[in-house]
Each structure stands twice: as C-alpha cells, then as structure tokens.
Write a protein that holds these residues in place. Structure first.
Motif, PDB file in Angstrom:
ATOM      1  N   THR A  87       0.830  -1.200   0.000  1.00 38.61           N
ATOM      2  CA  THR A  87       0.000   0.000   0.000  1.00 38.61           C
ATOM      3  C   THR A  87       0.868   1.253   0.000  1.00 38.61           C
ATOM      4  OG1 THR A  87      -1.754  -1.203   1.160  1.00 38.61           O
ATOM      5  CG2 THR A  87      -1.861   1.204   1.221  1.00 38.61           C
ATOM      6  N   LEU A  88       1.936   1.257   0.786  1.00 41.05           N
ATOM      7  CA  LEU A  88       2.848   2.405   0.793  1.00 41.05           C
ATOM      8  C   LEU A  88       3.478   2.597  -0.585  1.00 41.05           C
ATOM      9  CD1 LEU A  88       4.457   1.885   4.307  1.00 41.05           C
ATOM     10  CD2 LEU A  88       3.086   3.864   3.577  1.00 41.05           C
ATOM     11  N   ARG A  89       3.771   1.499  -1.285  1.00 41.37           N
ATOM     12  CA  ARG A  89       4.304   1.611  -2.652  1.00 41.37           C
ATOM     13  C   ARG A  89       3.254   2.217  -3.589  1.00 41.37           C
ATOM     14  NH1 ARG A  89       7.026  -3.113  -1.283  1.00 41.37           N
ATOM     15  NH2 ARG A  89       5.439  -4.474  -2.143  1.00 41.37           N
ATOM     16  N   ARG A  90       1.973   1.851  -3.399  1.00 41.22           N
ATOM     17  CA  ARG A  90       0.905   2.426  -4.232  1.00 41.22           C
ATOM     18  C   ARG A  90       0.785   3.928  -3.998  1.00 41.22           C
ATOM     19  NH1 ARG A  90      -2.460  -1.611  -2.444  1.00 41.22           N
ATOM     20  NH2 ARG A  90      -4.007  -0.099  -1.759  1.00 41.22           N
ATOM     21  N   ILE A  91       1.022   4.368  -2.756  1.00 41.64           N
ATOM     22  CA  ILE A  91       1.004   5.809  -2.483  1.00 41.64           C
ATOM     23  C   ILE A  91       2.112   6.477  -3.286  1.00 41.64           C
ATOM     24  CG2 ILE A  91       1.491   7.578  -0.737  1.00 41.64           C
ATOM     25  CD1 ILE A  91      -0.072   5.852   1.269  1.00 41.64           C
TER      26      ILE A  91
END
Length: 142
Positions: A88-92
C-alpha cells in the motif's frame, strides 16, 4: 463515535480534491504508524515462539503445542498484513493509492479510513466475495 479531527478535515474536502497531497500524507502517516506497530508486535510474537520452544520443563505438551500453533497463526497473519501495508505504501508512492485496482474508480475516503490497505472499491470487493463464495460452493467446500 468520536471522529479524528484530521480524518474529519479530509472528509470535508471537495470530491475534486480526492487523493490530494494532504490526503496522501495522512494515509502515509497512518500506514507507517501501523507498520511500526505490526513490526513491534511481530517481534514480540516471534520472541514468544522462541521462548516456547526453549521451555524445558514438563508442562502439558498439548497445551504448549496449542499455544505454539496459535502464536504461529498470529505471526502468519501479521506477516501478511505487514506485506499488505508495504504494498500500500508503494501504491502511495506510485500514484495508484485510493483507486480501485479492478475498475480504476475512487475507493472513497470512508472506506480507506476504515481499511487503509483497501485495493478495491466496496462494489468490486462485494463482487469478488460473491465470486469466491460461488466458486467455493461449486467445489463443495460448504
């Protein structure tokens, strides 16, 4: 139910500002805090597993094995959650956060506040669950 003032501020933003810098920063901060919490708890669980394995006294083996099984399940769940948080942090960072992986439509702030790692809109998630339920019924799992 008391709403976090920062979350309330996000909810009051116009729809046109969906996933603006303030919203992304809010979710990044929340996910990083959750990541740190899960990592710390995972260390505790792993230590408990290690301590359990070193126990040399004559405790009831069935109780010890059951406790170990529960700790392993907890460690597995938290390891999967940690992986999901990192994704999820990578998607941000990649700019895809907040948008449904299936439809490309906004997931919605309400849903993301409840489940910051959500990848699907509520409608897409419901379709996925119906497909999974149908598939498991056709296999005879139920």
């Amino acid at each position: 139910m008391q709403v976090d003032p920062e979350a309330q501020r996000l909810l009051e933003m116009p729809d046109e500002e969906y996933m603006n810098d303030a919203q992304l920063a809010f979710f990044r901060k929340r996910l990083l805090a959750e990541q740190a919490e899960v990592e710390a708890h995972l260390v505790e669980v792993r230590n408990a597993i290690a301590d359990n394995e070193r126990s040399g006294d004559e405790l009831d083996r069935a109780a010890v094995e059951e406790e170990l099984r529960l700790l392993l399940r907890q460690a597995d769940r938290e390891t999967r959650l940690l992986h999901k948080i990192r994704q999820t942090l990578r998607r941000i960072e990649d700019g895809g956060y907040g948008y449904c992986a299936e439809t490309g439509q906004p997931i919605g702030l309400q849903r993301l506040l409840l489940r910051p790692t959500a990848e699907l809109s509520l409608e897409a998630k419901e379709r996925q669950e119906r497909r999974e339920h149908h598939f498991s019924k056709s296999r005879g799992d139920q």
